[in-house]
Design a protein around this motif. Structure first.
Motif, short mmCIF file in Angstrom:
data_model
loop_
_atom_site.label_atom_id
_atom_site.label_comp_id
_atom_site.label_asym_id
_atom_site.label_seq_id
_atom_site.Cartn_x
_atom_site.Cartn_y
_atom_site.Cartn_z
N UNK A 38 0.74 -1.17 -0.05
CA UNK A 38 0.14 -0.02 -0.02
C UNK A 38 0.96 1.40 -0.04
N UNK A 39 2.18 1.12 0.61
CA UNK A 39 2.95 2.40 0.75
C UNK A 39 3.61 2.82 -0.62
N UNK A 40 3.56 1.75 -1.52
CA UNK A 40 4.32 2.10 -2.95
C UNK A 40 3.66 3.09 -3.89
N UNK A 41 4.47 3.82 -4.44
CA UNK A 41 3.82 4.68 -5.59
C UNK A 41 4.63 4.32 -6.76
N UNK A 42 3.79 4.54 -7.89
CA UNK A 42 4.24 4.12 -9.44
C UNK A 42 5.43 5.29 -9.39
N UNK A 43 5.19 6.70 -9.39
CA UNK A 43 6.02 7.79 -9.72
C UNK A 43 6.07 8.82 -8.67
N UNK A 44 6.88 9.53 -8.55
CA UNK A 44 7.08 10.88 -7.71
C UNK A 44 7.38 12.25 -8.96
N UNK A 45 7.33 13.22 -8.09
CA UNK A 45 7.36 14.38 -8.75
C UNK A 45 8.53 14.62 -9.60
N UNK A 46 9.77 14.14 -8.93
CA UNK A 46 11.00 14.27 -9.50
C UNK A 46 11.34 13.55 -11.02
N UNK A 47 10.51 12.30 -10.98
CA UNK A 47 10.57 11.50 -12.14
C UNK A 47 9.64 11.99 -13.26
N UNK A 48 8.54 12.61 -12.91
CA UNK A 48 7.69 13.27 -13.76
C UNK A 48 8.41 14.67 -14.18
N UNK A 49 9.11 15.30 -13.44
CA UNK A 49 9.75 16.49 -14.03
C UNK A 49 10.84 15.96 -14.78
N UNK A 50 11.54 14.84 -14.63
CA UNK A 50 12.54 14.34 -15.46
C UNK A 50 12.22 14.03 -16.79
N UNK A 51 10.95 13.34 -16.91
CA UNK A 51 10.35 12.84 -18.18
C UNK A 51 10.14 14.04 -18.92
#
Length: 175
Positions: A38-51
């Motif tokens: 439940x605590x896992x996330x697919x992406x974080x803000x820094x990953x989206x920023x980098x994409x």
């Protein structure tokens, strides 16, 4: 009408990054429920920023509103790949996923790729309804499973985030 385009510098606003991050995590929260802790996330803000900075994210919009996205990248001289495909649940069934895959395939052809690939994460010992749906959908789009590898082999750093044993299956389509 659905339009697609690569994310650009104008999409680096905090609100756009948060929208994309929330959209991706919401969609994957359902599509991969029971597969991750439940605590896992697919992406974080820094990953989206980098994409966005690396021009690897194609956006789908309806009337200027972001309703989906897909990651696109060149793998090698002959193959491109897409992943992190999402469509807003409020707009499902309107062709957003197909429009995004089409945009990625068109870009791959422009990049002279001969093949498109994707990786599909699935539980090893049970069938997930969303993943079974995607298998059928990708097949209808012309993709075929090529080979599978255990998640722990491809992503050992993330193994503690899984709630169940999973495999990555690489699907290919000749363009």
């Amino acid at each position: 009408m659905i339009t697609t385009r690569f994310a650009n510098a104008n999409d680096q606003a905090e609100t756009t990054i948060e929208r994309l991050c929330d959209l991706i995590n919401e969609v994957y929260g359902v599509a991969e429920s029971g597969m991750w802790k439940p605590s896992a996330r697919r992406v974080y803000k820094t990953e989206v920023e980098n994409l966005i900075k690396e021009a690897l994210l194609i956006l789908a919009e309806i009337n200027g509103e972001i309703v989906g996205s897909i990651k696109y990248q060149i793998i090698n001289d002959t193959t491109s790949e897409f992943g992190i495909l999402v469509a807003d649940k409020d707009y499902r069934g309107k062709g957003i996923g197909t429009a995004l895959v089409d945009a990625a395939e068109q870009q791959a052809r422009s990049d002279n790729s001969k093949n498109m690939r994707l990786e599909l994460l699935t539980p090893r010992h049970w069938q997930h309804p969303s993943k079974e749906f995607l298998k059928g959908w990708y097949s209808r789009l012309g993709y075929k499973p090529s080979f599978s590898e255990p998640f722990e082999k491809t992503n050992p750093e993330k193994i503690d985030m899984l709630a169940t044993e999973c495999d990555f299956t690489v699907w290919l389509k000749e363009l």
